[in-house]
Scaffold this active site. Sequence first.
Site, PDB file in Angstrom:
ATOM      1  N   ASP A 324      30.991  31.207 -16.749  1.00 28.35           N
ATOM      2  CA  ASP A 324      31.965  32.192 -17.235  1.00 28.35           C
ATOM      3  C   ASP A 324      32.926  32.539 -16.097  1.00 28.35           C
ATOM      4  O   ASP A 324      32.494  32.783 -14.961  1.00 28.35           O
ATOM      5  CB  ASP A 324      31.240  33.456 -17.712  1.00 28.35           C
ATOM      6  CG  ASP A 324      32.202  34.466 -18.319  1.00 28.35           C
ATOM      7  OD1 ASP A 324      32.496  34.342 -19.523  1.00 28.35           O
ATOM      8  OD2 ASP A 324      32.648  35.364 -17.566  1.00 28.35           O
ATOM      9  N   LEU A 325      34.236  32.528 -16.382  1.00 33.94           N
ATOM     10  CA  LEU A 325      35.222  32.904 -15.361  1.00 33.94           C
ATOM     11  C   LEU A 325      35.153  34.408 -15.110  1.00 33.94           C
ATOM     12  O   LEU A 325      35.097  35.200 -16.052  1.00 33.94           O
ATOM     13  CB  LEU A 325      36.634  32.543 -15.826  1.00 33.94           C
ATOM     14  CG  LEU A 325      37.144  31.143 -15.449  1.00 33.94           C
ATOM     15  CD1 LEU A 325      36.380  30.085 -16.219  1.00 33.94           C
ATOM     16  CD2 LEU A 325      38.633  31.032 -15.721  1.00 33.94           C
ATOM     17  N   ASP A 367      36.595  32.214 -22.169  1.00 31.36           N
ATOM     18  CA  ASP A 367      36.516  31.689 -20.806  1.00 31.36           C
ATOM     19  C   ASP A 367      35.117  31.177 -20.486  1.00 31.36           C
ATOM     20  O   ASP A 367      34.708  31.124 -19.327  1.00 31.36           O
ATOM     21  CB  ASP A 367      36.916  32.767 -19.799  1.00 31.36           C
ATOM     22  CG  ASP A 367      36.033  34.014 -19.904  1.00 31.36           C
ATOM     23  OD1 ASP A 367      35.327  34.151 -20.922  1.00 31.36           O
ATOM     24  OD2 ASP A 367      36.050  34.830 -18.971  1.00 31.36           O
TER      25      ASP A 367
END
Length: 448
Positions: A324-325, A367
Amino acid sequence: MEPIIGDPIASFTDLLLDTVCMVDVSGRFVFVSAACENLFGFTQQEMIGKLMIDLVAPVDRERTLAAARNIMNGLSHINFENRYVRKDGGIVHIMWSARWSETHQLRVAVARDVTALKQAQAMQAALYAISEAAHASEDLVDLFERSHAIIGELLPAACFGVALFDASGQQLDFAYLVERDVPSNAAIMRLLCDEVLLRRAALLLEPGTAEVLSAPLRAAANDMAGSALAVPLATPQGIVGVIALRTGAAGTHYTAADRDLLLFVADQLAATIERKQLHAQMRFMAMHDELTRLPNRRLFDDRLDTALARAHRQHEGLSLLFIDLDRFKHVNDQYGHACGDILLQQVARRIASCLRDTDTLARMGGDEFVVLLENISPPSDAALVMEKIHQALAAPVELGEGRQLQISVSVGMAHYPEHGDSRQQLVSHADKAMYAAKTIGALGEPAA
């Protein structure tokens, strides 16, 4: 030599539209009527003394000799069909009726040109065959293999290629190219295809051709044995590619009729190609993320289920990385969604560069990305991959217009069979581990 038949009878046979031929025991022509020139391209004087079998198309010689033996054994032969090579190299389809004269030791035969009929039948047969191939083929390569077999029954096709435009519609590449019994020379096939695209019309190429050609294509044509034929694959929406053929044998040439036949086949094939490409595109869109072109959740779930079944069967391990960003919403808010899209594409490329061809990288949405690592053991190997991903994402990302962004990601891992033996269990464990990593990262951030 005494004439085989009297002059009055010979003059009558010269009035016939069909060709009358007489062949001796050795297989040489001893008499042909005047119609032979229209049929074979040779004059009567040129044909006398020629071996009959030398004029027969190579693919038909064996069964023609067998028929000749049957006739000499006293069996009449009616409506025997074979192909002859004309003086100009073209192929003519002939229907024969013949019998043996024991008294004169001659095969006496009447030949009729049925080329136009065979071409009409070939077009109809090709239409049905291509239609059947379109329904039976699993993909374009399978379709082209079947099409090669179909066209090979109609025309000499020692070399057969299908070149299609790539997704950009700019580059033409061979989706299928087979060369049998000919020296490998993909260059002339590519030159042919380029010329057809330039002309937007069919091209029949022979050594010494009078066509106005580019210097490289003219040089290739002069070095070529036999002839070549290429036609566009045209649809109402435009040209999608080119079919190119080569005879591969000196003395064998394509004709205008062959060109028309291949154009007819190409029309049917082009419609099928366009339809299959559309279906393939729809399938791709259904199973891939539009932005990153990565597998989407649906395709990933299918691959993970398959991988789990294989790992269970072969007693192997596999691992998941849930990525996950960090602070992605902040990027969208500050720089806009267009920059956010660029960031996601860059991240996808960098993660992919850390993986093997056998690994799967998917975008789960937003994301979030997930990596499936098969045949990996122990779990510490998956940790090494995770470290490679962190390093790959350590460099700033270019967002265009001179803007750079330093990013980081949170990663959670799950291993089979330690953390579960089902897709739901593994994804859930990796997801929770990712959120735990994100929480630890957030706690370690300096206060704003």
